[in-house]
Write an enzyme that holds these catalytic residues in place. Sequence first.
Site, mmCIF file in Angstrom:
data_model
loop_
_atom_site.group_PDB
_atom_site.id
_atom_site.type_symbol
_atom_site.label_atom_id
_atom_site.label_comp_id
_atom_site.label_asym_id
_atom_site.label_seq_id
_atom_site.Cartn_x
_atom_site.Cartn_y
_atom_site.Cartn_z
ATOM 1 N N ARG A 77 0.835 -1.219 0.059
ATOM 2 C CA ARG A 77 -0.103 0.032 -0.008
ATOM 3 C C ARG A 77 0.845 1.321 0.075
ATOM 4 N NH1 ARG A 77 -0.751 4.857 1.672
ATOM 5 N NH2 ARG A 77 -0.683 4.401 3.542
ATOM 6 N N ASP A 78 1.317 1.540 1.323
ATOM 7 C CA ASP A 78 2.278 2.940 1.144
ATOM 8 C C ASP A 78 3.143 2.752 0.317
ATOM 9 O OD1 ASP A 78 3.104 5.358 2.516
ATOM 10 O OD2 ASP A 78 4.500 4.301 3.531
ATOM 11 N N ASN A 99 10.004 5.253 1.988
ATOM 12 C CA ASN A 99 10.190 4.323 3.075
ATOM 13 C C ASN A 99 11.408 3.509 3.396
ATOM 14 O OD1 ASN A 99 7.400 4.237 3.844
ATOM 15 N ND2 ASN A 99 6.712 3.591 1.896
ATOM 16 N N CYS A 115 9.377 9.486 -1.617
ATOM 17 C CA CYS A 115 8.708 10.669 -0.693
ATOM 18 C C CYS A 115 8.245 11.693 -1.847
ATOM 19 C CB CYS A 115 9.854 11.345 0.120
ATOM 20 S SG CYS A 115 9.432 12.848 0.841
ATOM 21 N N HIS A 171 6.909 4.883 12.138
ATOM 22 C CA HIS A 171 6.880 4.705 10.796
ATOM 23 C C HIS A 171 7.991 5.928 10.261
ATOM 24 C CE1 HIS A 171 4.904 4.302 6.681
ATOM 25 N NE2 HIS A 171 5.381 5.285 6.501
ATOM 26 N N HIS A 187 10.693 7.252 7.458
ATOM 27 C CA HIS A 187 11.229 7.532 6.138
ATOM 28 C C HIS A 187 12.557 7.796 6.143
ATOM 29 C CE1 HIS A 187 7.410 7.980 3.685
ATOM 30 N NE2 HIS A 187 7.339 7.004 4.434
HETATM 31 ZN ZN ZN Z 1 5.692 5.658 4.566
#
Ligand code: ZN
Length: 302
Positions: free
Chosen positions: A13-14, A247, A238, A205, A207
């Site tokens: 997903r992300d 990520n 990003c 979470h 990055h």
């Molecule tokens: Zn992310």
Amino acid sequence: MGNRIQIVEVSPRDGLQADPADLSTATKIELVSRLAAAGHTRIEAASFVSPKAVPKMADGEGVMAGIDRVPGVRYSALALNQRGVERAIEAGADEINGVIVATETFSQRNQGATIEEAIARWRTISDTARAAGAATAVTISAACGCPFEGRVASSKIADIARIIADTEPDEIVVADTIGVGVPSQVVELFGLVAEAMPGAALRGHFHNTRNTALANIGAAVGAGVKVFDSSLGGVGGCPFAPRATGNVPTEDVVYMLHEMSYDTGLDLDALIATSTWLEEELGHEVPSLVAKAGGFPVATSE
Ligand code: ZN
């Protein structure tokens, strides 16, 4: 199990949402299967946001329906409003993840909602998810900094956590959405959020936009955080820094945690193999370093 760290795999997903490639529903399903086969027990599999806003994720129902459910694996989905959570529940999501952006400008640009509106939406999402028996997690994003408003005080994140504490999410996720955070800040943030929402499980979470994600995870682990999001290969750029990585790569996190004697339940070799497969499917290189270098070298004798 004091040395257990859980990884929530967010590449389907992300990750894919922010990748230039547009994978077929069948390939997304295969990715989810491969991730479960590598030992993942928590996978963010789909998003139920407006198909007009995010066309790439419009096949959430198809992905969820196509997954060969592995017992013990929790398949989560993102929802940002009532319609989204209804679709996610209908599609069989075990866990619903909502998002509240910590700064006003970013919230309005990203979600078309003020922070207050996003909090109200979260309440609806949480109520609906709970009524359906799904687990809930809420992400406070832009927690370490904002592309529009710059620095964000950690106390602001704690204030939001305090306001929504009565929704009793199974987890609260602190997200460094633009990859600007550093370890000292992360430790402070988690400390304040834990105070603001006593008893909630904490999840990070991070990055890797400025190469600080692993350091932040290491610091958060030291501060007692036991759950982290990561994305296989580091997939998911990003959007506010087009040439930058996003990520943190799952295999890089897992390598570090295993060498620190933490147990993730994941098979590093299987993750690396899957990362290599994913790279081919995407048609471009992924940022992971461990996928390139491999795990710890095995001793060779003459
Ligand atoms: Zn992310």
